[in-house]
Design a protein around this motif. Structure first.
Motif, mmCIF file in Angstrom:
data_model
loop_
_atom_site.group_PDB
_atom_site.id
_atom_site.type_symbol
_atom_site.label_atom_id
_atom_site.label_comp_id
_atom_site.label_asym_id
_atom_site.label_seq_id
_atom_site.Cartn_x
_atom_site.Cartn_y
_atom_site.Cartn_z
ATOM 1 N N MET A 114 0.839 -1.194 0.000
ATOM 2 C CA MET A 114 0.000 0.000 0.000
ATOM 3 C C MET A 114 0.875 1.245 0.000
ATOM 4 O O MET A 114 1.932 1.284 0.628
ATOM 5 N N ALA A 115 0.439 2.256 -0.738
ATOM 6 C CA ALA A 115 1.043 3.583 -0.651
ATOM 7 C C ALA A 115 0.043 4.490 0.041
ATOM 8 O O ALA A 115 -1.139 4.542 -0.336
ATOM 9 N N TYR A 116 0.501 5.183 1.064
ATOM 10 C CA TYR A 116 -0.360 6.072 1.835
ATOM 11 C C TYR A 116 0.062 7.505 1.553
ATOM 12 O O TYR A 116 1.238 7.856 1.679
ATOM 13 N N LEU A 117 -0.890 8.341 1.161
ATOM 14 C CA LEU A 117 -0.625 9.747 0.861
ATOM 15 C C LEU A 117 -1.315 10.602 1.905
ATOM 16 O O LEU A 117 -2.542 10.618 2.009
ATOM 17 N N SER A 118 -0.526 11.306 2.696
ATOM 18 C CA SER A 118 -1.036 12.121 3.805
ATOM 19 C C SER A 118 -1.189 13.565 3.356
ATOM 20 O O SER A 118 -0.207 14.223 2.990
ATOM 21 N N LEU A 119 -2.421 14.075 3.400
ATOM 22 C CA LEU A 119 -2.738 15.415 2.907
ATOM 23 C C LEU A 119 -2.905 16.367 4.077
ATOM 24 O O LEU A 119 -4.004 16.783 4.430
ATOM 25 N N GLU A 120 -1.790 16.707 4.686
ATOM 26 C CA GLU A 120 -1.738 17.708 5.746
ATOM 27 C C GLU A 120 -1.022 18.943 5.192
ATOM 28 O O GLU A 120 -0.742 19.019 3.999
ATOM 29 N N ASP A 121 -0.733 19.928 6.063
ATOM 30 C CA ASP A 121 0.032 21.091 5.598
ATOM 31 C C ASP A 121 1.337 20.643 4.950
ATOM 32 O O ASP A 121 1.777 21.200 3.950
ATOM 33 N N GLY A 122 1.979 19.664 5.549
ATOM 34 C CA GLY A 122 3.104 19.005 4.927
ATOM 35 C C GLY A 122 2.605 17.727 4.283
ATOM 36 O O GLY A 122 2.170 16.809 4.978
ATOM 37 N N VAL A 123 2.592 17.664 2.961
ATOM 38 C CA VAL A 123 2.111 16.462 2.260
ATOM 39 C C VAL A 123 3.240 15.441 2.225
ATOM 40 O O VAL A 123 4.360 15.743 1.807
ATOM 41 N N GLY A 124 2.951 14.254 2.705
ATOM 42 C CA GLY A 124 3.952 13.193 2.721
ATOM 43 C C GLY A 124 3.296 11.857 2.463
ATOM 44 O O GLY A 124 2.188 11.787 1.937
ATOM 45 N N GLY A 125 3.985 10.802 2.839
ATOM 46 C CA GLY A 125 3.402 9.495 2.596
ATOM 47 C C GLY A 125 4.206 8.383 3.208
ATOM 48 O O GLY A 125 5.198 8.616 3.910
ATOM 49 N N ALA A 126 3.743 7.188 2.960
ATOM 50 C CA ALA A 126 4.410 5.998 3.463
ATOM 51 C C ALA A 126 4.175 4.868 2.481
ATOM 52 O O ALA A 126 3.145 4.809 1.804
ATOM 53 N N ILE A 127 5.142 3.958 2.418
ATOM 54 C CA ILE A 127 5.038 2.758 1.594
ATOM 55 C C ILE A 127 5.105 1.554 2.521
ATOM 56 O O ILE A 127 6.006 1.472 3.363
ATOM 57 N N LEU A 128 4.140 0.666 2.397
ATOM 58 C CA LEU A 128 4.133 -0.553 3.197
ATOM 59 C C LEU A 128 4.126 -1.747 2.251
ATOM 60 O O LEU A 128 3.257 -1.854 1.383
#
Length: 281
Positions: A114-128
């Motif tokens: 899974m790729a997780y895309l975090s849409l906060e003031d700082g856009v980031g993510g995670a790969i699992l």
């Protein structure tokens, strides 16, 4: 601040305003004081506290001993001890988007990729990968917010132009329209032309980022963070834009919204201690 049990169920939650211009050390003092008050106010027994996870929009060193970079906090080469050193409990600092992805994977009880895309003031993510977070060689994996989607475009907090973060973060709404997310989406529902035009532009750029992530990794893409809380009514339009940019015409069955609609990051920060405890049982 969020407290969680071993199933990652939220036991208590509190939001605190941060003082403008506070140093990391000053935030550490605030955290130490407010944590004790939080535990008292919610009757949380200290002897059952496994540890305190802190999430920052930051790139950490491979050994987790330095904050290499945190553009949205104007930090570079800082020590996590400045934030957690005053806590009388085991503590660990993690990247906020990695925490969100870890929490999402745990909640889904998924062993897939899974790729997780975090849409906060700082856009980031995670790969699992197979349910396990992939950090990368220098703990910089999943920095989706700094992929360039518009060369020469809007300036990002990292100093470059055209990053996904510059186009799809809640900060853009505040900077361009001076509105909170709640007021912004009220304007969209009320057919305010400025709100509608900005939102359509954000969705189109978000679709570009999603396409890039999916083309690179060929796995499910999950959207989380504060902006994703408002996405359900607009998911069909986002899917349409993402599908239009797919060169293989595969549709968007891979695109999901987070199952944890709120407080994903602080709950994910707790998971380091939860996972460690469960592995010992």
């Amino acid at each position: 601040l969020a407290a969680a049990d071993l199933r990652l169920r939220e036991l208590a939650y509190r939001e605190l305003p941060l003082p403008d211009g506070a140093s990391l050390s000053e935030l550490g003092n605030l955290l130490a004081e407010e944590l004790e008050r939080f535990l008292d106010d919610h009757g949380l027994p200290r002897e059952r506290l496994l540890g305190v996870g802190a999430a920052l929009p930051a790139v950490l060193s491979p050994d987790n001993r330095r904050i290499a970079s945190a553009p949205t906090l104007s930090l570079a080469d800082a020590s996590p001890e400045e934030l957690t050193g005053r806590l009388p409990y085991p503590a660990r600092v993690e990247n906020d988007a990695s925490c969100g992805g870890f929490a999402e994977c745990f909640t889904r009880n998924s062993r897939g990729t899974m790729a997780y895309l975090s849409l906060e003031d700082g856009v980031g993510g995670a790969i699992l990968i197979d349910g396990v977070p992939y950090a990368g060689q220098r703990r910089r994996s999943g920095e989706f917010g700094h992929m360039c989607i518009e060369p020469g475009g809007l300036r990002c907090s990292c100093g470059r132009r055209g990053c996904l973060e510059a186009y799809c973060s809640p900060r853009r709404v505040r900077e361009q329209l001076g509105l909170s997310l709640e007021a912004f989406f009220a304007g969209i529902e009320g057919r305010d032309p400025a709100c509608g035009a900005l939102w359509d532009n954000m969705l189109r750029h978000l679709a570009l980022g999603i396409n890039n992530i999916h083309l690179a990794l060929d796995c499910d893409v999950v959207l989380g963070g504060s902006l994703a809380e408002y996405l359900p009514p607009y998911l069909p339009r986002l899917r349409e834009y993402a599908a239009a940019g797919d060169p293989f015409d595969l549709g968007t069955e891979y695109l999901y919204l987070s199952t944890l609609r709120q407080h994903t990051v602080p709950l994910g920060a707790a998971l380091h201690f939860i996972a460690s405890f469960l592995e010992q049982i």
